[in-house]
Design a protein around this motif. Structure first.
Motif, PDB file in Angstrom:
ATOM      1  N   VAL A 158       0.837  -1.207   0.000  1.00  0.00           N
ATOM      2  CA  VAL A 158       0.000   0.000   0.000  1.00  0.00           C
ATOM      3  C   VAL A 158       0.870   1.255   0.000  1.00  0.00           C
ATOM      4  O   VAL A 158       0.608   2.214  -0.741  1.00  0.00           O
ATOM      5  N   PHE A 159       1.929   1.251   0.806  1.00  0.00           N
ATOM      6  CA  PHE A 159       2.835   2.406   0.841  1.00  0.00           C
ATOM      7  C   PHE A 159       3.494   2.610  -0.524  1.00  0.00           C
ATOM      8  O   PHE A 159       3.601   3.744  -1.014  1.00  0.00           O
ATOM      9  N   LEU A 160       3.944   1.502  -1.142  1.00  0.00           N
ATOM     10  CA  LEU A 160       4.560   1.601  -2.468  1.00  0.00           C
ATOM     11  C   LEU A 160       3.567   2.166  -3.487  1.00  0.00           C
ATOM     12  O   LEU A 160       3.905   3.056  -4.279  1.00  0.00           O
ATOM     13  N   ARG A 161       2.333   1.647  -3.459  1.00  0.00           N
ATOM     14  CA  ARG A 161       1.317   2.128  -4.390  1.00  0.00           C
ATOM     15  C   ARG A 161       1.044   3.610  -4.186  1.00  0.00           C
ATOM     16  O   ARG A 161       0.965   4.383  -5.147  1.00  0.00           O
ATOM     17  N   ASN A 162       0.924   4.004  -2.925  1.00  0.00           N
ATOM     18  CA  ASN A 162       0.633   5.406  -2.635  1.00  0.00           C
ATOM     19  C   ASN A 162       1.768   6.318  -3.080  1.00  0.00           C
ATOM     20  O   ASN A 162       1.539   7.452  -3.522  1.00  0.00           O
ATOM     21  N   GLY A 163       3.007   5.829  -2.939  1.00  0.00           N
ATOM     22  CA  GLY A 163       4.148   6.633  -3.362  1.00  0.00           C
ATOM     23  C   GLY A 163       4.268   6.715  -4.869  1.00  0.00           C
ATOM     24  O   GLY A 163       4.530   7.790  -5.436  1.00  0.00           O
ATOM     25  N   ILE A 164       4.078   5.593  -5.552  1.00  0.00           N
ATOM     26  CA  ILE A 164       4.230   5.558  -7.012  1.00  0.00           C
ATOM     27  C   ILE A 164       3.107   6.323  -7.704  1.00  0.00           C
ATOM     28  O   ILE A 164       3.339   7.061  -8.666  1.00  0.00           O
ATOM     29  N   THR A 165       1.887   6.151  -7.215  1.00  0.00           N
ATOM     30  CA  THR A 165       0.730   6.783  -7.862  1.00  0.00           C
ATOM     31  C   THR A 165       0.390   8.159  -7.287  1.00  0.00           C
ATOM     32  O   THR A 165      -0.539   8.808  -7.766  1.00  0.00           O
ATOM     33  N   ARG A 166       1.117   8.570  -6.225  1.00  0.00           N
ATOM     34  CA  ARG A 166       0.861   9.850  -5.546  1.00  0.00           C
ATOM     35  C   ARG A 166      -0.525   9.876  -4.911  1.00  0.00           C
ATOM     36  O   ARG A 166      -1.125  10.934  -4.725  1.00  0.00           O
ATOM     37  N   ARG A 167      -1.010   8.717  -4.558  1.00  0.00           N
ATOM     38  CA  ARG A 167      -2.337   8.610  -3.960  1.00  0.00           C
ATOM     39  C   ARG A 167      -2.423   9.348  -2.625  1.00  0.00           C
ATOM     40  O   ARG A 167      -3.493   9.840  -2.238  1.00  0.00           O
ATOM     41  N   PHE A 168      -1.293   9.433  -1.922  1.00  0.00           N
ATOM     42  CA  PHE A 168      -1.281  10.070  -0.603  1.00  0.00           C
ATOM     43  C   PHE A 168      -1.650  11.543  -0.667  1.00  0.00           C
ATOM     44  O   PHE A 168      -2.024  12.148   0.350  1.00  0.00           O
ATOM     45  N   GLU A 169      -1.546  12.158  -1.868  1.00  0.00           N
ATOM     46  CA  GLU A 169      -1.836  13.580  -1.986  1.00  0.00           C
ATOM     47  C   GLU A 169      -3.303  13.895  -1.691  1.00  0.00           C
ATOM     48  O   GLU A 169      -3.642  15.033  -1.368  1.00  0.00           O
ATOM     49  N   ARG A 170      -4.171  12.870  -1.769  1.00  0.00           N
ATOM     50  CA  ARG A 170      -5.586  13.095  -1.494  1.00  0.00           C
ATOM     51  C   ARG A 170      -5.821  13.578  -0.062  1.00  0.00           C
ATOM     52  O   ARG A 170      -6.784  14.291   0.220  1.00  0.00           O
ATOM     53  N   ASP A 171      -4.926  13.156   0.847  1.00  0.00           N
ATOM     54  CA  ASP A 171      -5.106  13.492   2.261  1.00  0.00           C
ATOM     55  C   ASP A 171      -4.296  14.710   2.687  1.00  0.00           C
ATOM     56  O   ASP A 171      -4.349  15.114   3.849  1.00  0.00           O
ATOM     57  N   LEU A 172      -3.533  15.295   1.761  1.00  0.00           N
ATOM     58  CA  LEU A 172      -2.639  16.381   2.160  1.00  0.00           C
ATOM     59  C   LEU A 172      -3.370  17.697   2.388  1.00  0.00           C
ATOM     60  O   LEU A 172      -3.175  18.353   3.398  1.00  0.00           O
ATOM     61  N   ARG A 173      -4.147  18.116   1.413  1.00  0.00           N
ATOM     62  CA  ARG A 173      -4.853  19.399   1.482  1.00  0.00           C
ATOM     63  C   ARG A 173      -3.871  20.540   1.739  1.00  0.00           C
ATOM     64  O   ARG A 173      -4.076  21.383   2.603  1.00  0.00           O
ATOM     65  N   LEU A 174      -2.771  20.548   0.991  1.00  0.00           N
ATOM     66  CA  LEU A 174      -1.773  21.610   1.136  1.00  0.00           C
ATOM     67  C   LEU A 174      -2.191  22.852   0.352  1.00  0.00           C
ATOM     68  O   LEU A 174      -2.841  22.746  -0.692  1.00  0.00           O
ATOM     69  N   PRO A 175      -1.817  24.037   0.837  1.00  0.00           N
ATOM     70  CA  PRO A 175      -2.078  25.244   0.050  1.00  0.00           C
ATOM     71  C   PRO A 175      -1.325  25.160  -1.282  1.00  0.00           C
ATOM     72  O   PRO A 175      -0.214  24.631  -1.334  1.00  0.00           O
ATOM     73  N   PRO A 176      -1.902  25.646  -2.369  1.00  0.00           N
ATOM     74  CA  PRO A 176      -1.237  25.562  -3.678  1.00  0.00           C
ATOM     75  C   PRO A 176      -0.077  26.543  -3.806  1.00  0.00           C
ATOM     76  O   PRO A 176      -0.252  27.692  -4.223  1.00  0.00           O
ATOM     77  N   ASN A 177       1.125  26.123  -3.437  1.00  0.00           N
ATOM     78  CA  ASN A 177       2.305  26.964  -3.583  1.00  0.00           C
ATOM     79  C   ASN A 177       3.530  26.082  -3.844  1.00  0.00           C
ATOM     80  O   ASN A 177       3.420  24.855  -3.979  1.00  0.00           O
ATOM     81  N   ALA A 178       4.700  26.701  -3.925  1.00  0.00           N
ATOM     82  CA  ALA A 178       5.917  25.957  -4.241  1.00  0.00           C
ATOM     83  C   ALA A 178       6.226  24.913  -3.175  1.00  0.00           C
ATOM     84  O   ALA A 178       6.774  23.843  -3.470  1.00  0.00           O
ATOM     85  N   LEU A 179       5.871  25.208  -1.925  1.00  0.00           N
ATOM     86  CA  LEU A 179       6.139  24.279  -0.840  1.00  0.00           C
ATOM     87  C   LEU A 179       5.367  22.974  -1.029  1.00  0.00           C
ATOM     88  O   LEU A 179       5.840  21.903  -0.659  1.00  0.00           O
ATOM     89  N   ALA A 180       4.209  23.066  -1.634  1.00  0.00           N
ATOM     90  CA  ALA A 180       3.390  21.877  -1.855  1.00  0.00           C
ATOM     91  C   ALA A 180       4.106  20.892  -2.782  1.00  0.00           C
ATOM     92  O   ALA A 180       4.080  19.681  -2.558  1.00  0.00           O
ATOM     93  N   GLU A 181       4.748  21.380  -3.834  1.00  0.00           N
ATOM     94  CA  GLU A 181       5.454  20.501  -4.772  1.00  0.00           C
ATOM     95  C   GLU A 181       6.633  19.810  -4.097  1.00  0.00           C
ATOM     96  O   GLU A 181       6.874  18.616  -4.302  1.00  0.00           O
ATOM     97  N   VAL A 182       7.371  20.573  -3.285  1.00  0.00           N
ATOM     98  CA  VAL A 182       8.494  19.981  -2.552  1.00  0.00           C
ATOM     99  C   VAL A 182       7.986  18.910  -1.592  1.00  0.00           C
ATOM    100  O   VAL A 182       8.567  17.822  -1.477  1.00  0.00           O
ATOM    101  N   THR A 183       6.897  19.213  -0.917  1.00  0.00           N
ATOM    102  CA  THR A 183       6.333  18.271   0.056  1.00  0.00           C
ATOM    103  C   THR A 183       5.892  16.979  -0.619  1.00  0.00           C
ATOM    104  O   THR A 183       6.161  15.886  -0.119  1.00  0.00           O
ATOM    105  N   THR A 184       5.220  17.087  -1.750  1.00  0.00           N
ATOM    106  CA  THR A 184       4.752  15.880  -2.431  1.00  0.00           C
ATOM    107  C   THR A 184       5.918  15.060  -2.981  1.00  0.00           C
ATOM    108  O   THR A 184       5.856  13.825  -2.993  1.00  0.00           O
ATOM    109  N   THR A 185       6.989  15.724  -3.411  1.00  0.00           N
ATOM    110  CA  THR A 185       8.174  14.987  -3.872  1.00  0.00           C
ATOM    111  C   THR A 185       8.802  14.214  -2.727  1.00  0.00           C
ATOM    112  O   THR A 185       9.147  13.031  -2.868  1.00  0.00           O
ATOM    113  N   LEU A 186       8.946  14.867  -1.590  1.00  0.00           N
ATOM    114  CA  LEU A 186       9.472  14.182  -0.400  1.00  0.00           C
ATOM    115  C   LEU A 186       8.551  13.028  -0.015  1.00  0.00           C
ATOM    116  O   LEU A 186       9.011  11.956   0.380  1.00  0.00           O
ATOM    117  N   GLY A 187       7.240  13.265  -0.135  1.00  0.00           N
ATOM    118  CA  GLY A 187       6.283  12.224   0.208  1.00  0.00           C
ATOM    119  C   GLY A 187       6.421  11.005  -0.679  1.00  0.00           C
ATOM    120  O   GLY A 187       6.381   9.869  -0.198  1.00  0.00           O
TER     121      GLY A 187
END
Length: 260
Positions: A158-187
């Motif tokens: 599940v962790f691999l799937r969430n990382g490869i497909t970026r599925r985890f981003e559904r739960d982030l709700r980050l403000p749309p800015n440059a920090l969000a892209e860095v955060t999702t890459t780290l994620g």
């Protein structure tokens, strides 16, 4: 809206509750960073316990660390309660079960932090091997341990799937800015590394069940240390460690930037 749901919504809006919930998120990030750092040290020939107990004991050992561990425990307790609030407001049964599972995990981490803050000493690998030995000694224990290992492997997938497909981003709700892209890459990096680590843990637990050898089921610390003796094992260990550190930084950024 029912009375429990209204109470949950009111509690979620409380600024103190929200602040401590962010402390809990930051604690999870810090623990993964420390686990990754300990794993790097092990790959380089050093020592340490690359798991939650080892990370918490490393924090206690530094000046001001005891206060930090108590603060972490408070944050984890609130984060566990927060998951109950989220579960109460969830519309689907599956979502409720997932949130309650997170609650149990955070509560267990809080209990571990409190125990270490009170002066307790923990060796997670030894405890897990002892638990595995007791389980194997019971009728049908081999099958139960194998199921536990397979469940951990499923979690890794599940962790691999969430990382490869970026599925985890559904739960982030980050403000749309440059920090969000860095955060999702780290994620993404972190989720994949965590998935690989869980696959290792689950694989060794299953191996312990198949061979009836509890010594193989040593948890995260034992699984990471087992890599050292393999060809190119230290390199793989360092890659996993860097991924765990990225996962920790992801949680730190999330604790500050994510909308609760």
């Amino acid at each position: 809206m029912s009375a429990p749901t209204r109470a949950a919504a009111t509690a979620e809006r409380n600024p103190v509750v929200r602040a401590l919930a962010r402390v809990g998120l930051a604690t999870i990030g810090l623990l993964h960073i420390l686990i990754g750092a300990i794993a790097v040290a092990i790959a380089a020939g050093g020592s340490g316990d690359a798991d939650q107990s080892g990370a918490l004991q490393a924090v206690v050992a530094v000046p001001g660390g005891l206060f930090a561990v108590w603060l972490a425990a408070a944050g984890l307790i609130v984060l566990a309660l927060w998951q109950i609030l989220v579960a109460m407001r969830a519309q689907r049964t599956g979502t409720r079960l997932v949130e309650l599972g997170k609650c149990m995990l955070y509560a267990a981490l809080a209990a571990l932090a409190i125990s270490i803050a009170l002066g307790g000493s923990h060796d997670s690998s030894s405890s897990e091997k002892t638990l595995s030995a007791r389980l194997l000694a019971q009728p049908g224990g081999v099958f139960v341990l194998a199921i536990v290992g397979l469940a951990i492997i499923a979690g890794g997938v599940v962790f691999l799937r969430n990382g490869i497909t970026r599925r985890f981003e559904r739960d982030l709700r980050l403000p749309p800015n440059a920090l969000a892209e860095v955060t999702t890459t780290l994620g993404r990096v972190g989720y994949i590394a965590k998935g690989v680590a869980l696959l290792l843990v689950g694989g060794l637990v299953v191996a312990g069940a198949v061979t009836i050898d509890p010594g193989k089921a040593g948890g995260l610390d034992g699984s990471l240390k087992a890599l050292v003796g393999l060809p190119f094992g230290p390199v793989l260990l360092i890659l996993i460690a860097v991924g765990l550190i990225a996962y920790g930084v992801f949680w730190l950024v999330r604790s500050v930037a994510a909308r609760l």
